[in-house]
Design an enzyme around this catalytic site. Structure first.
Site, PDB file in Angstrom:
ATOM      1  N   ASP A  11       0.748  -1.227   0.047  1.00  9.02           N
ATOM      2  CA  ASP A  11      -0.019  -0.275  -0.014  1.00  9.02           C
ATOM      3  C   ASP A  11       0.912   1.268  -0.044  1.00  9.02           C
ATOM      4  OD1 ASP A  11      -3.253  -0.962   0.592  1.00  9.02           O
ATOM      5  OD2 ASP A  11      -1.765  -2.346   1.238  1.00  9.02           O
ATOM      6  N   HIS A  13       0.524   3.343  -2.529  1.00 13.76           N
ATOM      7  CA  HIS A  13      -0.280   4.520  -3.119  1.00 13.76           C
ATOM      8  C   HIS A  13       0.791   5.525  -3.769  1.00 13.76           C
ATOM      9  CE1 HIS A  13      -4.166   3.226  -1.720  1.00 13.76           C
ATOM     10  NE2 HIS A  13      -3.395   2.596  -0.634  1.00 13.76           N
ATOM     11  N   ASP A  52      -1.831  -2.120  -4.092  1.00 13.43           N
ATOM     12  CA  ASP A  52      -1.687  -0.610  -4.112  1.00 13.43           C
ATOM     13  C   ASP A  52      -0.489   0.143  -4.338  1.00 13.43           C
ATOM     14  OD1 ASP A  52      -4.456  -0.755  -4.248  1.00 13.43           O
ATOM     15  OD2 ASP A  52      -4.584  -0.148  -2.186  1.00 13.43           O
ATOM     16  N   HIS A  88      -6.880  -0.458  -5.780  1.00 12.75           N
ATOM     17  CA  HIS A  88      -6.931   1.016  -5.903  1.00 12.75           C
ATOM     18  C   HIS A  88      -6.384   1.166  -7.484  1.00 12.75           C
ATOM     19  CE1 HIS A  88      -7.637   4.175  -2.923  1.00 12.75           C
ATOM     20  NE2 HIS A  88      -7.715   2.921  -2.210  1.00 12.75           N
ATOM     21  N   ASP A 188      -3.754  -4.224   2.107  1.00 12.10           N
ATOM     22  CA  ASP A 188      -5.155  -3.421   1.829  1.00 12.10           C
ATOM     23  C   ASP A 188      -5.326  -2.646   3.060  1.00 12.10           C
ATOM     24  OD1 ASP A 188      -7.288  -2.371   0.696  1.00 12.10           O
ATOM     25  OD2 ASP A 188      -8.628  -4.153   1.005  1.00 12.10           O
ATOM     26  N   HIS A 190      -4.239  -0.475   6.134  1.00 14.39           N
ATOM     27  CA  HIS A 190      -2.984   0.322   6.347  1.00 14.39           C
ATOM     28  C   HIS A 190      -2.222   0.348   7.589  1.00 14.39           C
ATOM     29  CE1 HIS A 190      -4.079   2.692   2.435  1.00 14.39           C
ATOM     30  NE2 HIS A 190      -3.998   1.374   2.367  1.00 14.39           N
TER      31      HIS A 190
HETATM   32 MN   LIG Z   1      -4.303   0.615  -0.122  1.00 17.60          MN
END
Ligand SMILES: [Mn+2]
Length: 397
Positions: A11, A13, A52, A88, A188, A190
């Site tokens: 994650d 991002h 992600d 995402h 997923d 965080h």
């Molecule tokens: Mn995420």
């Protein structure tokens, strides 16, 4: 067996402009770069990323290039980067990870084993909720030389996660995988979390940067040390920007001085200031508070102005029977020509008692369903699409 070390990150991002801030986008990139540095410094045998990587299904070109650059030190040191696709960043056909794969900077994990030393790694991309029940999660048998097996996924699973929209039991995943799993490495959620389910170690790596004010334990990666005695996990902290999350409550006569007093009580130097204004509408605007926080040294400021909110008269609503209320809504809905997605959103909002605590999560799920529906309707759905053909849009095997 020889010792195998794997860095688990998740994650990241990349490209997220949190609070509309370029500084935050840079922070997300830097956290990823730090994670890669950890991998190089510790000379791990591989890096796994559980989804992600990018914040958006269509990351900007600079974001993709930055990611490719960030991966270069791994290539130089011969450390493979294995990923799966998160919810995402998911697209219908080829994934951004495939582009990175072409540059040989990254590889995708699948249902067939990828060996790192004597560890068999598997991966299943984030599964669309609509196909969860029917999708094949069965993994290929590991080769004889595999001493340990680890499956990477991007899902919210119980008992580690509760009440956050759609969650599935980890035990179901382990069962459906069909092989003897030693580890289930997850993304997923965080925040870090871990448990042992049916003899399998199950854990979340956490995000590398803080994606929201309620995510307090982000900015970490997990170092897996695997030897004869098992999978050992050590959490390593990254250096990330501090958050100052607080409220300024206004009484009728409070103004700028009051706001300044509250701001002074917090260390805002270089921080992300996430400030909620509550209470009475006062003679100071959200913009002015933002300005004051900047002057106090905050690098990024986000102000939620919730002053002057009128509370609902709960008693009068409760007086109407809830059954009757639902019935009335159903009746109205039946008159309208809403899509199944819209009806699904309505259903979930009305029945979700966890909404209060997890508004962001639920909103995320909705955004995802809407995006999926949008893509099915307009985008690269491809010729094989049938009305119920959601499955044909599912990720690569
Ligand atoms: Mn995420």
């Amino acid at each position: 067996m020889p010792r195998t070390r794997i860095l688990h990150i998740s994650d990241t991002h990349l490209g997220k402009r949190q609070y509309g801030s370029d500084i935050r986008r840079e922070d997300f990139a830097k956290a990823f770069e730090q994670a890669i540095e950890v991998a190089v410094e510790r000379d791990v045998d591989a890096v796994i990323h559980t989804g992600d990587l990018f914040d958006d299904p269509v990351p900007s070109l600079p974001t993709v290039m930055r990611a490719a650059d960030a991966l270069k030190p791994l290539e130089e040191h011969g450390i493979p980067f294995y990923g799966i696709v998160g919810n995402h960043e998911r697209k219908n056909d080829e994934q951004w990870l495939d582009l990175l794969r072409r540059t040989s900077a990254a590889a995708r994990l699948g249902k067939e084993p990828t060996m790192v030393g004597e560890v068999a790694l598997y991966g299943i991309d984030a599964v669309r909720p609509s196909v969860w029940d029917n999708i094949d999660l069965e993994l290929e048998e590991p080769p004889a030389e595999a001493a340990w097996t680890i499956l990477c996924m991007h899902e919210l699973l119980t008992p580690l996660v509760h009440g956050m929209g759609r969650v599935y039991p980890a035990s179901e995943v382990i069962d459906r995988a069909g092989i003897d799993l030693d580890g289930l490495a997850l993304g997923d959620l965080h925040q870090p979390a871990s448990s042992v389910v049916d003899g399998t170690d199950v854990w979340y790596a956490s995000a590398t940067e803080r994606g929201g004010k309620d995510q307090e334990e982000t900015g970490v990666v997990q170092l897996l040390d695997i030897d004869n005695s098992g999978i050992h996990r050590r959490q390593i902290e990254l250096e990330t920007r501090p958050f100052a999350v607080f409220e300024i409550a206004f009484g009728e006569d409070d103004g700028a001085t009051h706001a300044r007093d509250v701001l002074e009580r917090h260390d805002l130097e270089g921080a992300v200031a996430k400030i909620e204004l509550s209470g009475e509408r006062a003679a100071v605007t959200a913009n002015e508070v933002t300005q004051m926080a900047r002057e106090a040294g905050a690098a990024v400021v986000s102000v939620d102005d919730n002053r002057g909110r009128v509370d609902l008269d709960v008693e009068s609503i409760e007086a109407m029977s809830l059954q009757g209320l639902d019935g009335a809504i159903e009746e109205k809905l039946a008159d309208e020509d809403f899509s199944t997605v819209a009806l699904d959103v309505d259903q979930q909002v009305r029945k979700a008692d966890e909404l209060d605590t997890n508004v962001n999560r639920v909103a995320d799920t909705f955004a995802e369903s809407l995006r999926d529906a949008q893509r099915e309707a307009f985008d690269d759905a491809g010729p094989e699409e049938t009305p119920e053909g959601v499955e044909s849009l599912e990720v690569d095997e």
